[in-house]
Structures are given as C-alpha cells and as structure tokens.
Design a protein around this motif. Structure first.
Motif, PDB file in Angstrom:
ATOM      1  N   UNK A 283     -31.721  19.802   7.165  1.00  0.00           N
ATOM      2  CA  UNK A 283     -31.284  18.431   7.433  1.00  0.00           C
ATOM      3  C   UNK A 283     -32.344  17.696   8.250  1.00  0.00           C
ATOM      4  N   UNK A 284     -32.890  18.352   9.260  1.00  0.00           N
ATOM      5  CA  UNK A 284     -33.954  17.741  10.059  1.00  0.00           C
ATOM      6  C   UNK A 284     -35.162  17.386   9.206  1.00  0.00           C
ATOM      7  N   UNK A 285     -35.444  18.221   8.207  1.00  0.00           N
ATOM      8  CA  UNK A 285     -36.620  18.022   7.367  1.00  0.00           C
ATOM      9  C   UNK A 285     -36.415  16.966   6.300  1.00  0.00           C
ATOM     10  N   UNK A 286     -35.169  16.479   6.151  1.00  0.00           N
ATOM     11  CA  UNK A 286     -34.913  15.387   5.233  1.00  0.00           C
ATOM     12  C   UNK A 286     -34.344  15.781   3.895  1.00  0.00           C
ATOM     13  N   UNK A 287     -33.821  17.014   3.782  1.00  0.00           N
ATOM     14  CA  UNK A 287     -33.166  17.426   2.544  1.00  0.00           C
ATOM     15  C   UNK A 287     -31.813  16.726   2.458  1.00  0.00           C
ATOM     16  N   UNK A 288     -31.410  16.348   1.248  1.00  0.00           N
ATOM     17  CA  UNK A 288     -30.180  15.579   1.074  1.00  0.00           C
ATOM     18  C   UNK A 288     -28.942  16.427   1.335  1.00  0.00           C
ATOM     19  N   UNK A 289     -27.860  15.741   1.647  1.00  0.00           N
ATOM     20  CA  UNK A 289     -26.602  16.432   1.923  1.00  0.00           C
ATOM     21  C   UNK A 289     -26.103  17.187   0.689  1.00  0.00           C
ATOM     22  N   UNK A 290     -26.277  16.613  -0.496  1.00  0.00           N
ATOM     23  CA  UNK A 290     -25.853  17.289  -1.720  1.00  0.00           C
ATOM     24  C   UNK A 290     -26.582  18.612  -1.901  1.00  0.00           C
ATOM     25  N   UNK A 291     -27.890  18.616  -1.636  1.00  0.00           N
ATOM     26  CA  UNK A 291     -28.675  19.842  -1.740  1.00  0.00           C
ATOM     27  C   UNK A 291     -28.205  20.878  -0.719  1.00  0.00           C
ATOM     28  N   UNK A 292     -27.825  20.417   0.457  1.00  0.00           N
ATOM     29  CA  UNK A 292     -27.365  21.338   1.499  1.00  0.00           C
ATOM     30  C   UNK A 292     -26.003  21.923   1.153  1.00  0.00           C
ATOM     31  N   UNK A 293     -25.179  21.177   0.463  1.00  0.00           N
ATOM     32  CA  UNK A 293     -23.918  21.725  -0.037  1.00  0.00           C
ATOM     33  C   UNK A 293     -24.195  22.852  -1.039  1.00  0.00           C
ATOM     34  N   UNK A 294     -25.114  22.587  -1.976  1.00  0.00           N
ATOM     35  CA  UNK A 294     -25.482  23.608  -2.959  1.00  0.00           C
ATOM     36  C   UNK A 294     -25.973  24.881  -2.264  1.00  0.00           C
TER      37      UNK A 294
END
Length: 358
Positions: A283-294
């Motif tokens: 999240x700090x690095x700018x990955x999207x929330x959708x990707x983090x859910x995956x």
C-alpha cells in the motif's frame, strides 16, 4: 485490464494452433523461444481473472496449491547430459546453471514480466541463445519445498506505473514447526537451497510469539547461522495494529536497512500477521486496493488450515485505521496511519526508495 490481456493471449494461442505453428518448429528444436509463458496454474489464473468472491471455487486453504507452474524447457539433438544456462541478460551474464538430461527441464521461481535468455551446452558445444518472456501477472508465487504459501512481495505495478522490485522481500509460512517446545525444522534441504542459493536470503523476520513456544523455541534461522534471524513477536488474536505497534515499527526499521535484503517475513501460515505487514508495504508503494485484495486471498492456495475470507482483512483494525487516516490515496493514508502509530517516517521513506524499481 488483466482480463483483456488474458483474452488477447488466448486468441494468439488459437491462431498459432490453427496455423500449424509450434514452438519447436519455430525455433529449430528448442522451446520456448520468442514467446510468453505463464507461471500460474489453471486454477490460480482462473481466480486472478475472476471475482474475488469466487476464491472458494478455486482454493479453500486446505490443500497445497500455492506453487507456480514451471517453465518447461525443451531441446533436440542430445540425449546425454547438458548444462542449461538461464539469464536475464542477452549476453548471458550472471546466468543460473542447471544440469539436465533427456531433452527437457522444469524451471521454477522465475520473475514475472521478465525477459529471459537461455542456452544448452552439450558435448557438441553451446547452442544459440533462445529467449522467452514470463507473463506479467502477479503474484510471483514460489515453489520452496517444505514451505507453503510462499511468494514475492514485489512484482506488482503501482498506480504511478512503476513496479515494486522483485527478489527483495518474500513472504511465506513457517520453516519450523510451531507451538512445540523442541526444534523441528520442516523446510527440506531442497527448500533451503532455493532460499539460500537461488533467492539469496540474508534475513528472516519471524513474527511468531516466543513466550509460548509458538516459534518452536528457535534462536537462529532454520536456514543456518549465515542468515540474520530477527524475532518480532506479534499478537494475532485481536487488534493487530494496536497490539503490535512497537513490533511493526521494528520491522520497518529492518526494511529501512538495505543490507538486510533479500529477506523474508513469516508467521505461522503466512496469512494474518504476515498479510498485515505485506498489505502495509505494498500500500505504501502505491499498489491498488484491488490488487491487495487479490494478494490477501491468494493465501487460500496454500495449506493454511482453512479458508481466509476477505472480511478478515477489511474488518481488521489496521485496515479500518488506514482507511480512516488522512490522505488522498491509499498510499498516503497508510503512510500517515503508520507514522501516527509510531513508525519512523525516515524508515518508511527508505523502504519506499529501496523497493521501487527505477
């Protein structure tokens, strides 16, 4: 976007099949060459291309399904022993080498979205340089014998278009048995070789508790004394942010030290406490929330003792605290949340610099 890429790739494969072209015929006896290869199994790809709500169709956390699909190298002309060299550079510098025979070799744990070059060295000499590209689809999940739920924290694209560096931070389940008063190493010699020789691990961050033997009484890394072992015992049954502020700050102090890398983070099964830390990092690095859910749900492909639903993330205290924090983006909210909970801004800045691909 990822579904569109899948459709295009499938259409290209159909065209090749209908035209009678095979990889072998195009390359003169070596494959893959000048093509893109997938690293995920059918069920892994199906989940990544579908709704998060369908995770239970593909994985339930009770079987070992977290390993990637290997890249199958094939060549003609020599049934004896050969040496396969694989490099990320066309000049074959810094190549990894494998002894092989029988005309084929399965290779695991390659980076995603990366051009690779390979040669075959036999008694007849060195072949021409062949090439292939790995599919640019995260996560880069790993096959490390004796460990479940292993993957690279890096590899995902950020919302600014940059990529999180691969080969720096890994996440996985335990290497030794938990909740016992004796040391029982579960990672195999083959698994150790992957972590030490292929991944080059320098540091292990173990966030299992030590006061109740959850960490299996170990005092050094199961990979050996050459790997720095850091125990940051974190509570998991409750409010993981509020109960672990000091330890989270300590983890980020390790991440701020470039000499710690490559490193891996784990708890017992690599899902909850490990998942929290990896959510914060990406999240700090700018990955999207959708990707983090995956990424959170992908742990269900590991043998983790049962299904982990997405609500375990979205109803956690750390997720709620991040979303409630000041900031225009998830990255800004996570940054402000961590600083307000005692994490050094300088440490966060250093981690972001280290983990962002140029």
């Amino acid at each position: 976007m990822k579904k569109a890429v899948k459709i295009i790739a499938a259409a290209a494969a159909i065209v090749m099949a209908l035209s009678g072209c095979s990889a072998a015929s195009q390359t003169g006896g070596a494959a893959p060459n000048e093509e893109t290869v997938k690293l995920h199994t059918f069920s892994q790809s199906a989940f990544l291309g579908s709704s998060d709500s369908l995770i239970g169709v593909y994985a339930r956390g009770t079987d070992e399904k977290s390993r990637p699909k290997p890249v199958e190298l094939e060549w003609d002309g020599d049934d004896g022993s050969v040496v396969i060299s694989i490099s990320e550079s066309e000049d074959m510098s810094d190549a990894a080498t494998y002894d092989a025979q029988g005309g084929s070799l399965e290779v695991y744990n390659l980076k995603i979205g990366t051009d690779y070059y390979w040669t075959v060295t036999s008694s007849a000499g060195v072949s021409e340089v062949y090439t292939f590209t790995t599919a640019d689809e995260a996560p880069r999940n790993l096959y490390i014998d004796g460990i479940t739920n292993a993957r690279d924290v890096g590899g995902r694209r950020t919302q600014s278009g940059a990529r999180v560096k691969q080969g720096m931070i890994y996440r996985c389940g335990r290497l030794n048995e938990s909740d016992v008063d004796y040391v029982n190493i579960e990672i195999t010699q083959s698994g150790k070789s992957v972590m030490l020789d292929e991944l080059g691990i320098k540091t292990e961050i173990d966030v299992r508790l030590d006061y109740n033997n959850e960490n299996g009484t170990i005092t050094e890394s199961p990979l050996g004394s050459g790997v720095q072992y850091i125990n940051c015992p974190m509570e998991w049954d409750g409010e993981m942010l509020s109960q672990n502020r000091e330890q989270i700050a300590r983890v980020f102090s390790v991440l701020a030290d470039e000499s710690s890398y490559p490193l891996f983070i784990h708890c017992n099964i690599g899902t909850d406490r490990t998942g929290m830390l990896c959510f914060m990092i990406n999240a700090l690095l700018g990955v999207s929330e959708e990707e983090l859910y995956d990424d959170y749900l992908f742990s269900n492909f590991g043998n983790i003792g049962g299904k982990r639903p997405l609500k375990n993330l979205t109803e956690s205290d750390y997720y709620k605290a991040i979303i409630a924090s000041d900031g225009e983006t998830l990255s800004e909210k996570t940054y402000n949340c961590l600083v307000s909970n005692g994490v050094s801004a300088a440490d966060i800045d250093a981690m972001i610099r280290i983990m962002t691909e140029n």
